[in-house]
Design a protein around this motif. Structure first.
Motif, PDB file in Angstrom:
ATOM      1  N   GLU A 288       0.868  -1.180   0.000  1.00  0.00           N
ATOM      2  CA  GLU A 288       0.000   0.000   0.000  1.00  0.00           C
ATOM      3  C   GLU A 288       0.901   1.225   0.000  1.00  0.00           C
ATOM      4  O   GLU A 288       1.547   1.537   0.998  1.00  0.00           O
ATOM      5  N   ILE A 289       0.955   1.937  -1.103  1.00  0.00           N
ATOM      6  CA  ILE A 289       1.960   2.986  -1.304  1.00  0.00           C
ATOM      7  C   ILE A 289       1.275   4.317  -1.596  1.00  0.00           C
ATOM      8  O   ILE A 289       0.479   4.422  -2.529  1.00  0.00           O
ATOM      9  N   PHE A 290       1.628   5.328  -0.800  1.00  0.00           N
ATOM     10  CA  PHE A 290       1.086   6.672  -0.997  1.00  0.00           C
ATOM     11  C   PHE A 290       2.198   7.690  -1.309  1.00  0.00           C
ATOM     12  O   PHE A 290       1.950   8.885  -1.294  1.00  0.00           O
ATOM     13  N   ALA A 291       3.409   7.213  -1.574  1.00  0.00           N
ATOM     14  CA  ALA A 291       4.509   8.077  -2.004  1.00  0.00           C
ATOM     15  C   ALA A 291       4.882   7.696  -3.429  1.00  0.00           C
ATOM     16  O   ALA A 291       4.615   6.571  -3.866  1.00  0.00           O
ATOM     17  N   ASP A 292       5.513   8.630  -4.165  1.00  0.00           N
ATOM     18  CA  ASP A 292       5.766   8.356  -5.582  1.00  0.00           C
ATOM     19  C   ASP A 292       7.214   8.027  -5.896  1.00  0.00           C
ATOM     20  O   ASP A 292       7.509   7.536  -6.983  1.00  0.00           O
TER      21      ASP A 292
END
Length: 375
Positions: A288-292
């Motif tokens: 679950e990734i919320f950084a780019d």
């Protein structure tokens, strides 16, 4: 005994858990154990603690810097919050070091709960080897707080003959701090290894992995979540599962990357090996990734022993059981690579000359013993 309030397998995060085995272990009547506590310690210098049925046993212990006393857990985890009472703790100040701490848990039946708390301040270093043996339900909660640059190495052996072992680890890892926790489930008990690791500081490192070996109708499980909350964090989850007969091994690994946790490097490697097609291995990697700006990868595979490799070994004179043992040992070997780095212990077996054997090799010996029984 009070009624146990256990998680429901209807919940997604508990759907592979063997709560029936846990309940049966908790209700089992205690009985005399033939295991000598001294045989469970590796022959290395350092603090030693023995807990028998969840109670500290000073006659076989030398705690050193480790404190023993009542600990009240602060957790919402349904099993971890039951681990209240007498436990052990270690608090190291800046640049202090205590290595080769051994904690042995020996059960005779029924339930027992032991909490633990480790606090390492800036640049402190510690290493811990834990061993679970005997019977019953051993329930543990370990809380870990690592300050800037602190390093903690944990090696955990689950060689309990029967019953159930439930372990909950909750860790906060500060700036440039490192936590490595490696587990081996090679006993006849059921188990759930449960981790929640949070990298709160820049450049923190977290690794949690190991090997689960199951046979008969046994079930073992690991469920670990690593959360990255700061930049330049690194995490590794490397798990191996080997299942024989009608047993089941389950691995769930999750990585969460919060907004702003740029330059995160997260890796998951989940692999399962079926020694018979009647066995089961469940794998569940999640990201679950919320950084780019991240580098995250996961892999999950389940298979059988390579028939070409088996043919090659047998064509050179190895019996089938020996060939299977060699290939299976190679399959789990990378899960032990980080265990006990730099530790050495002279283990003496009956009829053998004294030999320098590392902590890692002691874990490999546990796996080899399992292989002899399973193949």
């Amino acid at each position: 005994m009070t009624t146990l309030d256990l998680p429901s397998p209807r919940l997604e995060e508990w759907r592979w858990s063997d709560m029936a085995a846990l309940r049966a272990a908790a209700e089992a009547e205690p009985r005399a154990s033939a295991i000598a506590p001294a045989d469970l310690f590796l022959d290395i210098e350092g603090p030693r603690l023995l807990f028998v049925d969840g109670m500290f046993e000073p006659a076989h212990s030398r705690p050193g810097r480790v404190q023993v006393g009542r600990i009240v857990p602060e957790t919402a985890h349904p099993l971890g919050r039951q681990a209240e009472g007498e436990g052990w703790s270690l608090h190291l100040g800046r640049e202090e070091a205590v290595t080769h701490i051994q904690v042995v848990h020996l059960g005779s039946g029924g339930e027992n709960h032991v909490p633990a708390r480790l606090v390492l301040e800036e640049d402190a270093v510690a290493s811990v080897v834990e061993t679970y043996a005997g019977a019953g339900w051993a329930n543990r909660l370990t809380t870990i707080l690592l300050g800037k640059g602190a390093r903690l190495m944990r090696s955990v052996r689950l060689v309990q003959d029967e019953g159930f072992v439930s372990i909950r680890d909750e860790a906060e890892i500060g700036e440039a701090a490192s936590l490595v926790s490696i587990f081996l489930g090679a006993g006849g008990m059921g188990s759930r290894i449960d981790g929640a690791l949070t990298l709160t500081g820049k450049g923190g490192f977290a690794e949690m992995g190991g090997a689960l070996l199951t046979r008969g109708t046994q079930k073992q499980e690991a469920a670990v979540t690593v959360r990255h909350e700061n930049i330049e964090g690194t995490s590794r989850q490397l798990w191996r599962a080997v299942a024989a007969d009608r047993s089941a091994a389950s691995l769930a690994a999750r990585v969460e990357v919060a907004r702003g946790a740029q330059q995160t490097d997260g890796e998951q490697s989940l692999r399962g090996l079926l020694l018979q097609r009647s066995a089961t291995v469940n794998l569940k990697p999640e990201l679950e990734i919320f950084a780019d700006d991240v580098k995250c990868a996961h892999g999950a595979t389940v298979g059988e022993l390579d028939k070409t490799a088996m043919f090659y070994l047998q064509s050179r004179g190895l019996e089938e059981a020996r060939a299977k043992a060699l290939l299976t040992r190679a399959f789990v070997a990378d899960a032990f690579a980080r265990i006990g780095e730099g530790d050495a212990s002279p283990l003496v077996r009956p009829g053998d000359e004294p030999a320098r054997v590392s902590v890692r090799e002691a874990f490999v010996a546990d796996a080899d013993k399992w292989l002899e029984a399973a193949l």
